[in-house]
Write an enzyme that holds these catalytic residues in place. Structure first.
Site, PDB file in Angstrom:
ATOM      1  N   SER A  88       0.829  -1.218   0.000  1.00  0.00           N
ATOM      2  CA  SER A  88       0.000   0.000   0.000  1.00  0.00           C
ATOM      3  C   SER A  88       0.858   1.261   0.000  1.00  0.00           C
ATOM      4  O   SER A  88       2.057   1.220   0.291  1.00  0.00           O
ATOM      5  CB  SER A  88      -0.907   0.000   1.231  1.00  0.00           C
ATOM      6  OG  SER A  88      -1.550  -1.237   1.350  1.00  0.00           O
TER       7      SER A  88
HETATM    8  C1  LIG Z   1      -3.287  -4.128  -0.416  1.00  0.00           C
HETATM    9  S1  LIG Z   1      -2.803  -5.776  -0.131  1.00  0.00           S
HETATM   10  C2  LIG Z   1      -2.214  -5.733   1.537  1.00  0.00           C
HETATM   11  C3  LIG Z   1      -0.938  -4.971   1.737  1.00  0.00           C
HETATM   12  C4  LIG Z   1      -0.148  -5.451   2.931  1.00  0.00           C
HETATM   13  N1  LIG Z   1      -0.710  -5.020   4.192  1.00  0.00           N
HETATM   14  C5  LIG Z   1       1.307  -5.051   2.823  1.00  0.00           C
HETATM   15  O1  LIG Z   1       1.833  -4.395   3.711  1.00  0.00           O
HETATM   16  O2  LIG Z   1       1.932  -5.455   1.834  1.00  0.00           O
HETATM   17  C6  LIG Z   1      -4.356  -6.587   0.092  1.00  0.00           C
HETATM   18  C7  LIG Z   1      -4.204  -8.047   0.493  1.00  0.00           C
HETATM   19  O3  LIG Z   1      -5.457  -8.518   0.943  1.00  0.00           O
HETATM   20  C8  LIG Z   1      -5.493  -9.894   0.665  1.00  0.00           C
HETATM   21  N2  LIG Z   1      -6.878 -10.352   0.740  1.00  0.00           N
HETATM   22  C9  LIG Z   1      -7.843 -10.280  -0.208  1.00  0.00           C
HETATM   23  N3  LIG Z   1      -8.972 -10.834   0.239  1.00  0.00           N
HETATM   24  C10 LIG Z   1      -8.719 -11.267   1.498  1.00  0.00           C
HETATM   25  C11 LIG Z   1      -9.496 -11.917   2.475  1.00  0.00           C
HETATM   26  N4  LIG Z   1     -10.776 -12.281   2.229  1.00  0.00           N
HETATM   27  N5  LIG Z   1      -8.917 -12.206   3.666  1.00  0.00           N
HETATM   28  C12 LIG Z   1      -7.625 -11.874   3.909  1.00  0.00           C
HETATM   29  N6  LIG Z   1      -6.834 -11.255   3.010  1.00  0.00           N
HETATM   30  C13 LIG Z   1      -7.385 -10.952   1.823  1.00  0.00           C
HETATM   31  C14 LIG Z   1      -4.862 -10.018  -0.709  1.00  0.00           C
HETATM   32  O4  LIG Z   1      -4.389 -11.329  -0.926  1.00  0.00           O
HETATM   33  C15 LIG Z   1      -3.769  -8.970  -0.626  1.00  0.00           C
HETATM   34  O5  LIG Z   1      -2.556  -9.557  -0.291  1.00  0.00           O
END
Ligand SMILES: C[S@@+](CC[C@H](N)C(=O)[O-])C[C@H]1O[C@@H](n2cnc3c(N)ncnc32)[C@H](O)[C@@H]1O
Length: 361
Positions: A88
């Site tokens: 992000s």
């Molecule tokens: C914007 S990224 C997160 C960035 C992370 N916090 C970082 O520091 O790199 C969003 C993440 O949410 C995960 N995601 C999507 N749906 C999800 C769910 N239902 N439960 C948990 N994680 C999920 C995706 O796999 C993705 O890795």
């Protein structure tokens, strides 16, 4: 030091932290100064002029500048070219971490581990034993654990649907999500300690809530825009073929408003909506498309021609928002009340316009 670093990466990291600090200081700035983002983002993807994704690694010129810029970086793309994970935007991460307001002994749950960078910042600040992070993608969890280990941090990272939380590590004093939600999942409230603070992207805004009792929370939106990728969950694809067969009506508003001033309120009124646009060869906007997880779909052409299909008349809802708001409403004027049975967002007080969010999974 067990991770690749050199004078250039250290200098870039310090520069990014100083830019984020903007002349101020907080313990989070210390964390951004100490935690090497490049270890968590050994590769990112950017689109070339033809729209194809190209990977960029340490060897490529511009890699370090991008990794230590205030940009969100796409870190995984699926077979259809759709981004499925990213690191992000650091300034948005900082804003969320500050809004979380966690103290030393707090137990923190993160939804959306992704690269593990945010989990590393949390673990650096609070101690790894206080941090639990969940991602739905097993491959990402494995890579994040490896990279966290590389920098000497071992928070608990588990694979699963973040909406279910991680009951075995509850209760949590703080819950943060870096994946966009359509509502506050009740399992998170059940796993939260009394008075816990929750900071999550809800649609295109960031909601900050305080847990007031079992299944209950109240809060409002921060003034910061947020464009996080949506939580992976079941949903219908857009029905563009079906919508093209529908009769047209005439829009009472310029279609471009959905992509601008109404983007956030539409994400409250139509939780989980996606939008897209089609441009002319000259790059001028021609048509806006939108759809929701129930398969409802609408298109609006700049001429004003609207077509809609599915259970909801999506464009009618967008038009009703255009009548409520003169310009772009301030996100911080929206409040959220969560009970075990209903979740309602209201604008400028409980008697103002309000919208009900979908039921929790
Ligand atoms: C914007 S990224 C997160 C960035 C992370 N916090 C970082 O520091 O790199 C969003 C993440 O949410 C995960 N995601 C999507 N749906 C999800 C769910 N239902 N439960 C948990 N994680 C999920 C995706 O796999 C993705 O890795």
């Amino acid at each position: 030091m067990t991770w690749p670093d050199n004078g250039a990466s250290a200098a870039a990291r310090h520069r990014m932290a100083a830019d984020l600090a903007g002349g101020g200081w907080s313990e989070w700035i210390d964390a951004f100064t100490a935690v090497p983002r490049h270890v968590f983002v050994p590769r990112f993807y950017r689109q070339d002029t033809a729209g194809a994704w190209q990977s960029v690694t340490w060897e490529e010129p511009g890699y370090l500048e991008a990794v230590y810029s205030d940009d969100a970086l796409t870190t995984q793309v699926d077979d259809h070219g759709v981004p499925t994970s990213s690191s992000s935007q650091p300034s948005v991460m900082l804003r969320m971490l500050e809004a979380l307001g966690a103290d030393g002994g707090d137990q923190v749950l993160e939804l959306g581990t992704g690269t593990g960078y945010n989990a590393a910042l949390l673990a650096h600040r609070h101690g790894a034993s206080h941090v639990t992070s969940v991602d739905i993608d097993t491959g990402l969890v494995e890579a994040a654990v490896r990279h966290l280990d590389t920098v000497g941090l071992q928070p608990t990272v588990v694979a699963g649907d973040g909406a279910q939380g991680c009951p075995s590590r509850a209760p949590y004093d703080r819950v943060i999500a870096t994946v966009a939600l359509r509502m506050i999942p009740q399992p998170l409230l059940r796993q939260a300690a009394p008075g816990a603070v929750i900071v999550v992207p809800l649609g295109y805004g960031l909601a900050r809530l305080t847990v007031t009792g079992p299944g209950h929370a109240v809060g409002s939106f921060l003034d910061t825009p947020a464009f996080f990728m949506a939580r992976r969950a079941d949903g219908e694809p857009p029905q563009f073929e079906e919508v093209a067969r529908q009769p047209t009506t005439i829009s009472r508003m310029p279609p471009a408003d959905l992509l601008g001033r109404l983007k956030f309120p539409a994400s409250v009124a139509l939780p989980g909506y996606h939008s897209c646009s089609w441009n002319s060869a000259e790059g001028e906007l021609e048509t806006v498309g939108l759809w929701t997880p129930d398969g409802s779909t609408a298109t609006a052409h700049v001429s004003g021609a609207v077509r809609q299909c599915g259970p909801q008349r999506l464009w009618d809802t967008v038009e009703s928002l255009a009548e409520v708001f003169d310009g772009e409403p301030a996100r911080e004027d929206f409040r959220l009340i969560v009970t075990p049975t209903r979740q309602v967002v209201s604008y400028k007080g409980p008697d103002g316009p309000n919208w009900e969010l979908p039921p929790s999974p």
